[in-house]
Design a protein around this motif. Structure first.
Motif, PDB file in Angstrom:
ATOM      1  N   TRP A  18       0.885  -1.170   0.000  1.00 32.41           N
ATOM      2  CA  TRP A  18       0.000   0.000   0.000  1.00 32.41           C
ATOM      3  C   TRP A  18       0.916   1.211   0.000  1.00 32.41           C
ATOM      4  O   TRP A  18       1.854   1.294   0.787  1.00 32.41           O
ATOM      5  CB  TRP A  18      -0.919  -0.020   1.217  1.00 32.41           C
ATOM      6  CG  TRP A  18      -2.060  -0.956   1.013  1.00 32.41           C
ATOM      7  CD1 TRP A  18      -3.312  -0.631   0.580  1.00 32.41           C
ATOM      8  CD2 TRP A  18      -2.063  -2.385   1.186  1.00 32.41           C
ATOM      9  NE1 TRP A  18      -4.088  -1.769   0.479  1.00 32.41           N
ATOM     10  CE2 TRP A  18      -3.346  -2.850   0.847  1.00 32.41           C
ATOM     11  CE3 TRP A  18      -1.104  -3.326   1.579  1.00 32.41           C
ATOM     12  CZ2 TRP A  18      -3.698  -4.203   0.905  1.00 32.41           C
ATOM     13  CZ3 TRP A  18      -1.437  -4.661   1.638  1.00 32.41           C
ATOM     14  CH2 TRP A  18      -2.719  -5.099   1.299  1.00 32.41           C
ATOM     15  N   TYR A  22       2.520  10.663   2.048  1.00 35.37           N
ATOM     16  CA  TYR A  22       3.159  10.738   3.361  1.00 35.37           C
ATOM     17  C   TYR A  22       3.550  12.194   3.625  1.00 35.37           C
ATOM     18  O   TYR A  22       4.668  12.511   3.998  1.00 35.37           O
ATOM     19  CB  TYR A  22       4.358   9.784   3.430  1.00 35.37           C
ATOM     20  CG  TYR A  22       4.826   9.502   4.838  1.00 35.37           C
ATOM     21  CD1 TYR A  22       3.945   9.105   5.828  1.00 35.37           C
ATOM     22  CD2 TYR A  22       6.168   9.643   5.184  1.00 35.37           C
ATOM     23  CE1 TYR A  22       4.366   8.868   7.121  1.00 35.37           C
ATOM     24  CE2 TYR A  22       6.600   9.398   6.482  1.00 35.37           C
ATOM     25  CZ  TYR A  22       5.700   9.012   7.445  1.00 35.37           C
ATOM     26  OH  TYR A  22       6.113   8.774   8.729  1.00 35.37           O
ATOM     27  N   SER A 307       5.953   4.924   2.983  1.00 39.71           N
ATOM     28  CA  SER A 307       5.705   4.215   4.243  1.00 39.71           C
ATOM     29  C   SER A 307       5.213   2.803   3.916  1.00 39.71           C
ATOM     30  O   SER A 307       4.464   2.201   4.686  1.00 39.71           O
ATOM     31  CB  SER A 307       4.667   4.968   5.083  1.00 39.71           C
ATOM     32  OG  SER A 307       3.464   5.142   4.351  1.00 39.71           O
ATOM     33  N   GLN A 308       5.661   2.269   2.793  1.00 39.50           N
ATOM     34  CA  GLN A 308       5.083   1.033   2.246  1.00 39.50           C
ATOM     35  C   GLN A 308       5.180  -0.193   3.148  1.00 39.50           C
ATOM     36  O   GLN A 308       4.225  -0.939   3.283  1.00 39.50           O
ATOM     37  CB  GLN A 308       5.760   0.695   0.910  1.00 39.50           C
ATOM     38  CG  GLN A 308       5.161   1.419  -0.265  1.00 39.50           C
ATOM     39  CD  GLN A 308       6.086   1.366  -1.465  1.00 39.50           C
ATOM     40  OE1 GLN A 308       7.120   2.031  -1.479  1.00 39.50           O
ATOM     41  NE2 GLN A 308       5.744   0.571  -2.440  1.00 39.50           N
ATOM     42  N   TRP A 310       5.655  -0.481   6.374  1.00 33.07           N
ATOM     43  CA  TRP A 310       4.849  -0.260   7.582  1.00 33.07           C
ATOM     44  C   TRP A 310       3.370  -0.499   7.298  1.00 33.07           C
ATOM     45  O   TRP A 310       2.677  -1.241   7.992  1.00 33.07           O
ATOM     46  CB  TRP A 310       5.097   1.173   8.040  1.00 33.07           C
ATOM     47  CG  TRP A 310       4.487   1.607   9.331  1.00 33.07           C
ATOM     48  CD1 TRP A 310       3.494   2.530   9.476  1.00 33.07           C
ATOM     49  CD2 TRP A 310       4.865   1.192  10.655  1.00 33.07           C
ATOM     50  NE1 TRP A 310       3.227   2.718  10.809  1.00 33.07           N
ATOM     51  CE2 TRP A 310       4.051   1.916  11.556  1.00 33.07           C
ATOM     52  CE3 TRP A 310       5.800   0.293  11.164  1.00 33.07           C
ATOM     53  CZ2 TRP A 310       4.152   1.758  12.934  1.00 33.07           C
ATOM     54  CZ3 TRP A 310       5.891   0.141  12.539  1.00 33.07           C
ATOM     55  CH2 TRP A 310       5.078   0.852  13.405  1.00 33.07           C
ATOM     56  N   ASP A 311       2.870   0.133   6.238  1.00 35.88           N
ATOM     57  CA  ASP A 311       1.452   0.011   5.904  1.00 35.88           C
ATOM     58  C   ASP A 311       1.091  -1.410   5.495  1.00 35.88           C
ATOM     59  O   ASP A 311       0.020  -1.914   5.836  1.00 35.88           O
ATOM     60  CB  ASP A 311       1.099   0.987   4.778  1.00 35.88           C
ATOM     61  CG  ASP A 311       1.180   2.431   5.248  1.00 35.88           C
ATOM     62  OD1 ASP A 311       0.784   2.693   6.395  1.00 35.88           O
ATOM     63  OD2 ASP A 311       1.657   3.282   4.488  1.00 35.88           O
ATOM     64  N   THR A 312       1.990  -2.040   4.764  1.00 35.54           N
ATOM     65  CA  THR A 312       1.697  -3.393   4.293  1.00 35.54           C
ATOM     66  C   THR A 312       1.656  -4.373   5.463  1.00 35.54           C
ATOM     67  O   THR A 312       0.767  -5.233   5.531  1.00 35.54           O
ATOM     68  CB  THR A 312       2.747  -3.823   3.250  1.00 35.54           C
ATOM     69  OG1 THR A 312       2.789  -2.824   2.229  1.00 35.54           O
ATOM     70  CG2 THR A 312       2.409  -5.172   2.644  1.00 35.54           C
ATOM     71  N   TYR A 615      -0.645   9.553   7.654  1.00 37.60           N
ATOM     72  CA  TYR A 615      -0.547   8.127   7.304  1.00 37.60           C
ATOM     73  C   TYR A 615      -1.776   7.782   6.481  1.00 37.60           C
ATOM     74  O   TYR A 615      -2.889   7.673   7.000  1.00 37.60           O
ATOM     75  CB  TYR A 615      -0.457   7.279   8.579  1.00 37.60           C
ATOM     76  CG  TYR A 615       0.914   7.332   9.207  1.00 37.60           C
ATOM     77  CD1 TYR A 615       1.854   6.326   8.984  1.00 37.60           C
ATOM     78  CD2 TYR A 615       1.304   8.409   9.992  1.00 37.60           C
ATOM     79  CE1 TYR A 615       3.124   6.376   9.539  1.00 37.60           C
ATOM     80  CE2 TYR A 615       2.578   8.477  10.559  1.00 37.60           C
ATOM     81  CZ  TYR A 615       3.475   7.452  10.320  1.00 37.60           C
ATOM     82  OH  TYR A 615       4.729   7.514  10.867  1.00 37.60           O
ATOM     83  N   THR A 617      -2.961   5.203   4.996  1.00 42.78           N
ATOM     84  CA  THR A 617      -3.743   3.972   5.098  1.00 42.78           C
ATOM     85  C   THR A 617      -4.431   3.794   6.453  1.00 42.78           C
ATOM     86  O   THR A 617      -5.252   2.888   6.597  1.00 42.78           O
ATOM     87  CB  THR A 617      -2.847   2.733   4.895  1.00 42.78           C
ATOM     88  OG1 THR A 617      -1.771   2.826   5.822  1.00 42.78           O
ATOM     89  CG2 THR A 617      -2.327   2.659   3.481  1.00 42.78           C
ATOM     90  N   TYR A 618      -4.088   4.628   7.427  1.00 41.56           N
ATOM     91  CA  TYR A 618      -4.597   4.369   8.777  1.00 41.56           C
ATOM     92  C   TYR A 618      -6.126   4.288   8.823  1.00 41.56           C
ATOM     93  O   TYR A 618      -6.680   3.461   9.542  1.00 41.56           O
ATOM     94  CB  TYR A 618      -4.082   5.424   9.768  1.00 41.56           C
ATOM     95  CG  TYR A 618      -2.666   5.160  10.262  1.00 41.56           C
ATOM     96  CD1 TYR A 618      -1.851   4.204   9.661  1.00 41.56           C
ATOM     97  CD2 TYR A 618      -2.139   5.859  11.350  1.00 41.56           C
ATOM     98  CE1 TYR A 618      -0.557   3.964  10.117  1.00 41.56           C
ATOM     99  CE2 TYR A 618      -0.846   5.626  11.813  1.00 41.56           C
ATOM    100  CZ  TYR A 618      -0.058   4.683  11.194  1.00 41.56           C
ATOM    101  OH  TYR A 618       1.217   4.443  11.655  1.00 41.56           O
TER     102      TYR A 618
END
Ligand code: LAN
Length: 635
Positions: A18, A22, A307-308, A310-312, A615, A617-618
């Protein structure tokens, strides 16, 4: 939950990750533009238009710009964003720029700016080097065992001050242009020739002074000022050489991405001056666009190359927690491939020479190419792989999972906790020498609740999968750290998310993974803390002001991300069936839109206590994760 899962699946990239905006900070784009200008370059037309739109969209009503898109105006960001727009061709008579000048001139213009702003202006020749508190390169030559050797600073801080030291040591300055001469006249309330630069060193506007300059720091600054007058030429030359060697090391270890957007720009400028048009400059320019983000609110420089990872890792955990991984197999399969592709496989070249911790087995926040693995990113990556394993979707071989564990263990601090990229290297008192004005906690990489919890959880998951693993002591010490850091009110302060809800979610989850049982007084206090902050409507709400003031500060509305963290924490304490949890879940469900998404809300990320960061995707990850945790408990 099904709709939320579909949203996640639909927004996955082809590579399994994802990837999103950022942005948030407002000091990155102007530094980028200034750096290009020093090199005689300018953003391309699309980027320029986008950046101007972004700055327009985030100018405050008073005419200034904040440290980030949500905060009140600072001289630092107002002057820099003013200059950036002038360098991108906006006229001084533009009404928005007139408003900006009206805001910063009474505050002293550049003279009132936080220290990084002054540095960037000096680089452009818009501020005199004599007006900077000295940033000499020589400390890099000191013996490493000294507690204040620069290699002991937090890596983000030292990697910014490294090129700054080189540029300061050379008094590097852009070639003068008519535009610069004109902008210089616009910036100051008095004539440039009349500025008292020595006095200007110690000046900072109230708006920019978050971390006051201590007596200790002022004494060091005075001493460095004296040193600057007498410094031996040969020593300076050697120090500049050492800095350049370390800059090269950073460039190579990161494939010219650099650890973050600031040293990325500064290192590029360094090479432009050290070897004009050389291979280093070319390699850097190729990687500059990695930081650009074109979004609905314009073009910005991202806070990281992405931030790939982390999000994934979080997306995988949210999808698996929902208990219906079967419906998301393709998505999880692709995510598993991404996790495999981005683990760091080797230590960087001559790691010790470049003051780097061994990196083999770790996961970075973004991508393998970035080259700086982090304790908690590795922990979340490992947790995700271990969740995928029983589904047959984990792609990371056994020995590489073991290397991730080794990496995590190698980072544990003496106090039992974990810091971000390295073990704690410097004493806490180094914080008294923070020269940034606008940030807090940038000097030392010390243990954090979030990193500690993530590492504890990962080690526990590892022990479940491999019962013979000798990780018990590390877990126990981590748990002890988490216990010790609970505040008297029952909560924990977060550092990388806003704020106590984030910290408490991590702490409680780590403690429960580490063996605390419902009914434990620590968990009971945590639960009471969360309940005390629940709103009438069942939601929770926390703003950036929480981080700045170090106490829970609500916004006017409930936040879905904050509510999710609070709900997951409550469930972990054993209070998932409480009336409070029921009301929170009801609020969260009602807030979901027909498209499966939760509507936009204030930024939930933060760094160094003052700057908000987005962030992307949060809002897609935490609400369904929280709902499924609750659903599982109820079933
Ligand atoms: C980040 C991004 C990721 C973040 C987490 C992994 C989420 C966190 O758990 C540990 C800290 C870390 C790695 C982190 C630290 C500070 C960063 C690097 C950032 C917030 C992204 C941008 C920020 C960086 C310091 C911005 C540049 C400004 C300076 C003061 C140097």
């Amino acid at each position: 939950m099904q709709r939320a899962r579909d949203v996640l699946a639909r927004t996955q990239e082809a590579d399994g990750s994802w990837k999103g905006d950022y942005g948030g900070p407002l000091f990155l784009t102007p530094v980028y533009v200034a750096g290009l200008y020093v090199m005689g370059r300018a953003p391309d037309a699309r980027t320029r238009e986008g950046m101007l739109a972004h700055l327009r969209a985030h100018q405050n009503d008073d005419g200034g710009w904040g440290l980030d898109v949500e905060s009140r105006s600072l001289v630092f960001t107002t002057v820099l964003n003013y200059v950036a727009q002038r360098l991108m061709g906006v006229d001084a008579t533009d009404p928005d720029l007139v408003r900006a000048r009206a805001w910063f001139l009474p505050r002293g213009g550049p003279l009132g700016s936080g220290s990084w702003g002054k540095f960037v202006l000096a680089l452009l020749g818009l501020y005199d080097y004599d007006g900077l508190t000295p940033i000499p390169p020589e400390p890099w030559l000191l013996p490493r065992w000294l507690p204040f050797h620069p290699s002991r600073l937090w890596c983000h801080c030292r990697m910014v001050y490294l090129p700054m030291g080189w540029l300061y040591g050379r008094r590097a300055r852009a070639v003068e242009t008519p535009l610069l001469a004109q902008v210089r006249r616009e910036l100051y309330p008095q004539s440039y020739a009349a500025v008292d630069w020595k006095e200007a060193r110690n000046r900072v506007a109230a708006s920019d002074a978050y971390t006051p300059r201590s007596g200790w720091l002022r004494a060091v600054n005075r001493a460095l000022g004296l040193y600057e007058r007498v410094h031996p030429k040969r020593l300076r030359a050697r120090a500049l050489e050492e800095c350049l060697a370390l800059i090269r090391g950073e460039d190579e270890a990161t494939h010219h991405l650099c650890i973050g957007p600031i040293n990325k720009v500064l290192n590029t400028v360094v090479w432009h001056l050290a070897r004009p048009d050389g291979p280093e400059v070319r390699a850097h320019l190729e990687r500059l666009p990695d930081y650009l983000q074109h979004s609905a609110d314009g073009t910005k420089v991202n806070g990281y190359n992405s931030s790939q990872l982390w999000d994934t890792a979080f997306a995988v955990q949210a999808l698996v927690a929902s208990g219906q991984a079967a419906g998301a197999r393709d998505t999880l399969e692709r995510a598993g491939r991404f996790l495999e592709a981005e683990q760091v496989l080797e230590d960087s070249h001559q790691a010790a020479r470049h003051h780097r911790h061994p990196s083999r087995g770790g996961w970075p926040f973004s991508t393998r190419a970035h080259g700086w693995p982090i304790s908690d990113c590795t922990a979340e990556g490992l947790k995700a792989c271990l969740l995928l394993e029983p589904l047959g979707l984990n792609r990371v071989p056994r020995e590489r999972l073991a290397q991730a564990v080794e990496f995590i263990l190698s980072l544990q601090n003496r106090d039992g906790g974990w810091a971000t990229y390295e073990q704690q290297r410097g004493p806490r008192w180094l914080e008294r020498f923070n020269p940034s004005d606008v940030f807090a906690g940038i000097m030392v990489d010390a243990s954090y609740v979030e990193c500690t919890s993530a590492c504890v959880q990962a080690l526990v998951a590892w022990r479940k999968a491999r019962p013979e693993a000798p990780v018990g002591r590390a877990i126990a010490r981590g748990v002890d750290f988490l216990r010790r850091t609970q505040r008297p009110d029952g909560g924990w302060e977060g550092s990388w998310g806003v704020c106590f809800s984030y910290g408490t979610w991590f702490a409680v989850t780590g403690l429960v993974a580490g063996g605390l049982k419902p009914g434990d007084p620590v968990l009971r206090r945590a639960s009471a803390f969360l309940k005390a902050h629940q709103r009438e409507d069942g939601s929770w709400s926390e703003t950036l002001q929480s981080c700045r003031e170090r106490r829970w500060v609500e916004g006017p509305m409930g936040h879905a991300v904050t509510t999710s963290w609070a709900l997951m924490a409550l469930a972990a304490t054993g209070d998932g069936e409480s009336e409070a949890a029921r009301r929170g879940v009801a609020w969260l469900r009602a807030r979901q839109g027909a498209d499966g998404r939760w509507p936009p809300e204030p930024l939930a990320g933060v760094f160094n206590r003052t700057c908000a960061i987005h962030y992307d995707t949060y809002l897609r990850i935490f609400p369904p994760w929280a709902l499924s945790r609750w659903g599982n408990l109820m079933s």
